[in-house]
Motif scaffolding. Structure first.
Motif, PDB file in Angstrom:
ATOM      1  N   SER A 142       1.854  -8.891  52.509  1.00 25.35           N
ATOM      2  CA  SER A 142       2.581  -8.523  54.000  1.00 25.35           C
ATOM      3  C   SER A 142       2.538  -6.915  53.928  1.00 25.35           C
ATOM      4  N   LEU A 143       1.856  -6.023  53.284  1.00 27.36           N
ATOM      5  CA  LEU A 143       1.421  -5.119  53.926  1.00 27.36           C
ATOM      6  C   LEU A 143       0.191  -5.090  54.628  1.00 27.36           C
ATOM      7  N   GLU A 144      -0.488  -5.550  54.349  1.00 28.55           N
ATOM      8  CA  GLU A 144      -2.085  -5.439  55.438  1.00 28.55           C
ATOM      9  C   GLU A 144      -1.358  -6.371  56.731  1.00 28.55           C
ATOM     10  N   GLN A 145      -0.136  -7.582  56.686  1.00 27.64           N
ATOM     11  CA  GLN A 145       0.222  -8.151  57.682  1.00 27.64           C
ATOM     12  C   GLN A 145       0.916  -6.767  58.567  1.00 27.64           C
ATOM     13  N   LYS A 146       1.970  -6.227  57.984  1.00 27.08           N
ATOM     14  CA  LYS A 146       2.609  -5.495  58.762  1.00 27.08           C
ATOM     15  C   LYS A 146       2.313  -3.937  59.397  1.00 27.08           C
ATOM     16  N   ASN A 147       0.689  -3.946  58.847  1.00 21.75           N
ATOM     17  CA  ASN A 147       0.362  -2.787  58.926  1.00 21.75           C
ATOM     18  C   ASN A 147      -0.121  -3.596  60.728  1.00 21.75           C
ATOM     19  N   LYS A 148      -1.041  -4.303  60.303  1.00 20.24           N
ATOM     20  CA  LYS A 148      -1.796  -4.883  61.356  1.00 20.24           C
ATOM     21  C   LYS A 148      -1.417  -4.335  62.655  1.00 20.24           C
ATOM     22  N   TRP A 185       8.733  -8.382  58.427  1.00 18.75           N
ATOM     23  CA  TRP A 185       7.773  -7.613  57.427  1.00 18.75           C
ATOM     24  C   TRP A 185       8.715  -6.520  57.055  1.00 18.75           C
ATOM     25  N   ASP A 186       9.509  -6.111  57.255  1.00 22.99           N
ATOM     26  CA  ASP A 186      10.614  -4.548  56.300  1.00 22.99           C
ATOM     27  C   ASP A 186      10.961  -5.441  55.278  1.00 22.99           C
ATOM     28  N   GLU A 187      11.616  -6.724  55.536  1.00 27.36           N
ATOM     29  CA  GLU A 187      12.083  -7.268  54.553  1.00 27.36           C
ATOM     30  C   GLU A 187      11.789  -7.594  53.931  1.00 27.36           C
ATOM     31  N   LYS A 188      10.977  -8.678  53.964  1.00 31.58           N
ATOM     32  CA  LYS A 188       9.338  -8.880  52.439  1.00 31.58           C
ATOM     33  C   LYS A 188       9.537  -7.735  51.555  1.00 31.58           C
ATOM     34  N   LEU A 189       8.484  -6.753  52.677  1.00 33.04           N
ATOM     35  CA  LEU A 189       8.387  -5.974  51.780  1.00 33.04           C
ATOM     36  C   LEU A 189       9.262  -5.066  50.813  1.00 33.04           C
ATOM     37  N   ILE A 190      10.402  -5.136  51.036  1.00 33.20           N
ATOM     38  CA  ILE A 190      12.094  -4.572  50.458  1.00 33.20           C
ATOM     39  C   ILE A 190      12.119  -5.951  49.105  1.00 33.20           C
ATOM     40  N   GLU A 191      11.817  -7.013  49.469  1.00 32.39           N
ATOM     41  CA  GLU A 191      12.450  -8.093  48.042  1.00 32.39           C
ATOM     42  C   GLU A 191      11.091  -7.593  47.151  1.00 32.39           C
ATOM     43  N   TYR A 192      10.174  -7.867  47.724  1.00 37.50           N
ATOM     44  CA  TYR A 192       8.531  -7.429  47.328  1.00 37.50           C
ATOM     45  C   TYR A 192       8.867  -6.225  46.113  1.00 37.50           C
ATOM     46  N   GLY A 193       9.028  -5.215  47.035  1.00 37.38           N
ATOM     47  CA  GLY A 193       8.374  -3.841  46.341  1.00 37.38           C
ATOM     48  C   GLY A 193       9.661  -3.566  45.494  1.00 37.38           C
ATOM     49  N   THR A 194      10.964  -4.113  45.677  1.00 32.06           N
ATOM     50  CA  THR A 194      11.732  -3.966  44.453  1.00 32.06           C
ATOM     51  C   THR A 194      12.418  -4.286  43.234  1.00 32.06           C
ATOM     52  N   ASP A 210       3.455  -9.581  33.112  1.00 31.77           N
ATOM     53  CA  ASP A 210       5.005 -10.633  34.118  1.00 31.77           C
ATOM     54  C   ASP A 210       4.626 -11.593  34.845  1.00 31.77           C
ATOM     55  N   GLY A 211       5.276 -12.675  34.801  1.00 31.26           N
ATOM     56  CA  GLY A 211       4.665 -13.663  36.327  1.00 31.26           C
ATOM     57  C   GLY A 211       5.392 -13.425  37.838  1.00 31.26           C
ATOM     58  N   VAL A 212       6.463 -12.880  37.478  1.00 32.51           N
ATOM     59  CA  VAL A 212       6.920 -11.933  38.792  1.00 32.51           C
ATOM     60  C   VAL A 212       6.264 -10.871  39.387  1.00 32.51           C
ATOM     61  N   TYR A 213       5.845  -9.781  38.136  1.00 27.31           N
ATOM     62  CA  TYR A 213       4.936  -8.317  38.673  1.00 27.31           C
ATOM     63  C   TYR A 213       4.245  -8.684  39.046  1.00 27.31           C
ATOM     64  N   LEU A 214       2.774 -10.188  39.107  1.00 30.23           N
ATOM     65  CA  LEU A 214       1.841 -10.769  39.401  1.00 30.23           C
ATOM     66  C   LEU A 214       2.016 -11.219  40.954  1.00 30.23           C
ATOM     67  N   SER A 215       2.939 -12.545  40.850  1.00 28.43           N
ATOM     68  CA  SER A 215       3.020 -12.327  42.690  1.00 28.43           C
ATOM     69  C   SER A 215       4.475 -11.996  43.611  1.00 28.43           C
ATOM     70  N   SER A 216       4.529 -10.778  43.116  1.00 28.14           N
ATOM     71  CA  SER A 216       6.175  -9.926  43.857  1.00 28.14           C
ATOM     72  C   SER A 216       4.801  -9.048  44.283  1.00 28.14           C
ATOM     73  N   LEU A 217       3.212  -7.989  43.491  1.00 24.11           N
ATOM     74  CA  LEU A 217       2.270  -7.780  43.557  1.00 24.11           C
ATOM     75  C   LEU A 217       1.538  -8.262  45.282  1.00 24.11           C
ATOM     76  N   SER A 218       1.413  -9.876  44.406  1.00 20.14           N
ATOM     77  CA  SER A 218       0.454  -9.832  45.499  1.00 20.14           C
ATOM     78  C   SER A 218       0.811 -10.311  47.194  1.00 20.14           C
ATOM     79  N   GLN A 219       2.398 -10.556  47.214  1.00 19.68           N
ATOM     80  CA  GLN A 219       2.771 -10.660  48.237  1.00 19.68           C
ATOM     81  C   GLN A 219       3.474  -9.636  48.753  1.00 19.68           C
ATOM     82  N   TYR A 220       3.313  -8.960  48.088  1.00 20.43           N
ATOM     83  CA  TYR A 220       3.959  -7.631  48.493  1.00 20.43           C
ATOM     84  C   TYR A 220       2.035  -6.949  49.628  1.00 20.43           C
ATOM     85  N   SER A 221       1.458  -7.160  48.707  1.00 23.03           N
ATOM     86  CA  SER A 221      -0.104  -6.351  49.495  1.00 23.03           C
ATOM     87  C   SER A 221       0.021  -7.494  50.442  1.00 23.03           C
TER      88      SER A 221
END
Ligand SMILES: Nc1ncnc2c1ncn2[C@@H]1O[C@H](COP(=O)(O)OP(=O)(O)OP(=O)(O)O)[C@@H](O)[C@H]1O
Ligand SMILES: [Mg+2]
Length: 370
Positions: free
Chosen positions: A157-163, A183-192, A144-155
């Motif tokens: 964003s999570l790294e950036q947010k945690n920093k 960052w939370d908005e991005k996490l919600i978008e990809y995480g969903t 699933d291409g959407v999953y692949l890109s969401s997962l990489s964008q999520y990871s």
């Protein structure tokens, strides 16, 4: 689909390797640390852009060399495709399909699908949640291409947010809140997207799982998997924002799909908590065999199966069950000895002896004498 040829240069312990693979079963045997898993890793990496062990690109370049080159030839629907990959110590890796450079991993989607089965998978049920998320991520990233890109964008964003969380608590500056919101908005978008797709995938897997488990155990018991998301989509935003204070203290984000889990149960009893070792292993094997069916359905073709050192981890009835379930899909098996395969009358097609990064094809007559 099938992998027809692999060529490696300066990859792991291989200075140079070129092997032609058979349509059916390809067996690589040899002592420990000779380069068997490296062959599977080379193919997996070329087809998915990632190492199954999550190794960094630089770690896979042969010691002392500056770059590695991998090439695989794949045949799908009678069309041959070539994937080239360059790993470099100082640059990002580059990939080309049929000589044309590609920019995103998603462009490889659909060329080759691989189901990887390792001892970690056998222990998946009793391990921590990250092992269970790993198998879903490995499969869905190929399907699933959407999953692949969401997962990489999520990871990312999570790294950036945690920093940012750590910086914010260090500087005790409320102006960080605005940036954290972004960052939370991005996490919600990809995480969903991740949550939705994991849910569908596990529901689909669940439909096949019960039957597979019956085939393996011969028992009339009900194996099921249930997605346990850390948060459901409806309450995601609320949970994420209400956890901000705690997250600032901890310097990490406590809500989201990076904390998801999967519950496996047998007749409604939680297998991780109460299952015996044998039940847990049978269940993991059922998961792998179900994955094959699920892939076949989704891609309308057969995936390639890789069994890295798993036979010695299974007892003989489970070995037989696994080997007889393979059918006619291309399979790459690594093992230290051929005993189990000879015992199960499973010496087929190609057998390669791997020693110190040299791969020698063994003739059938030779093997029968082993
Ligand atoms: N970047 C690298 N450069 C050179 N050699 C490497 C590199 N990375 C790993 N190796 C070597 O590769 C060997 C391990 O290869 P591999 O994992 O394929 O072994 P294996 O045959 O699968 O062994 P086992 O049966 O124990 O699983 C080790 O000797 C290791 O030192
Ligand atoms: Mg190995």
């Amino acid at each position: 689909m099938k992998i027809k040829r692999l060529e490696l240069t300066s990859f792991r312990n291989y200075e140079s390797l070129r092997i032609d693979l058979e349509e059916g079963c390809n067996i690589f045997y040899g002592n420990n640390a000779q380069g068997k898993t490296n062959i599977l890793e080379g193919i997996y990496l070329s087809c998915t852009t990632k190492s199954h062990k999550k190794s960094k690109d630089q770690e896979m370049i042969r010691f002392g060399d500056d770059e590695a080159h991998l090439r695989v030839y794949i045949e799908k629907n009678e069309v041959e495709q070539k994937i080239d990959m360059h790993l470099n110590r100082s640059r990002r890796k580059s990939i080309a399909v049929n000589g044309q450079p590609i920019k995103r991993a998603a462009e490889l989607l659909g060329i080759a699908n691989i189901i990887f089965f390792s001892p970690e998978d056998i222990n998946m049920i009793k391990s921590g949640p990250s092992e269970r998320r790993r198998f879903v991520d490995m499969d869905l990233s190929q399907l699933d291409g959407v999953y692949l890109s969401s997962l990489s964008q999520y990871s990312r964003s999570l790294e950036q947010k945690n920093k940012l969380l750590r910086d914010a608590s260090y500087f005790e500056d409320p102006s960080f809140n605005g940036m954290l919101d972004v960052w939370d908005e991005k996490l919600i978008e990809y995480g969903t997207e991740i949550i939705k797709r994991r849910k569908d995938f596990l529901e689909e897997l669940n439909l096949i799982l019960k039957e597979k488990n019956r085939e393996i155990t011969g028992l009339d018991e009900e194996l099921s998997c249930d997605y346990e998301p850390d948060t459901d989509i409806e309450r995601y935003r609320e949970k994420l924002f209400s956890g901000r204070k705690t997250d600032l203290k901890r310097g990490s984000t406590s809500t989201g799909p990076h904390r998801d889990d999967i519950r496996f149960s047998l007749n409604n009893v939680d297998l991780r908590k109460y299952g015996s070792q044998g039940q847990q292993r049978s269940a993991s094997l059922s998961v792998k065999l179900s994955e094959i069916d699920l892939f076949k359905k989704r891609i309308n073709d057969s995936p390639v199966l890789m069994l890295d050192d798993v036979l010695s981890e299974l007892d003989s009835s489970r070995q037989r069950c696994l080997l007889s379930s393979i059918g006619n899909i291309q399979t790459l098996i690594t093992c230290t000895g051929l005993d189990e395969l000879i015992k199960n009358d499973f010496i087929k097609d190609k057998v390669f002896f791997v020693e110190n990064a040299t791969v020698i094809k063994k003739e059938r007559s030779c093997i029968n004498k082993l």
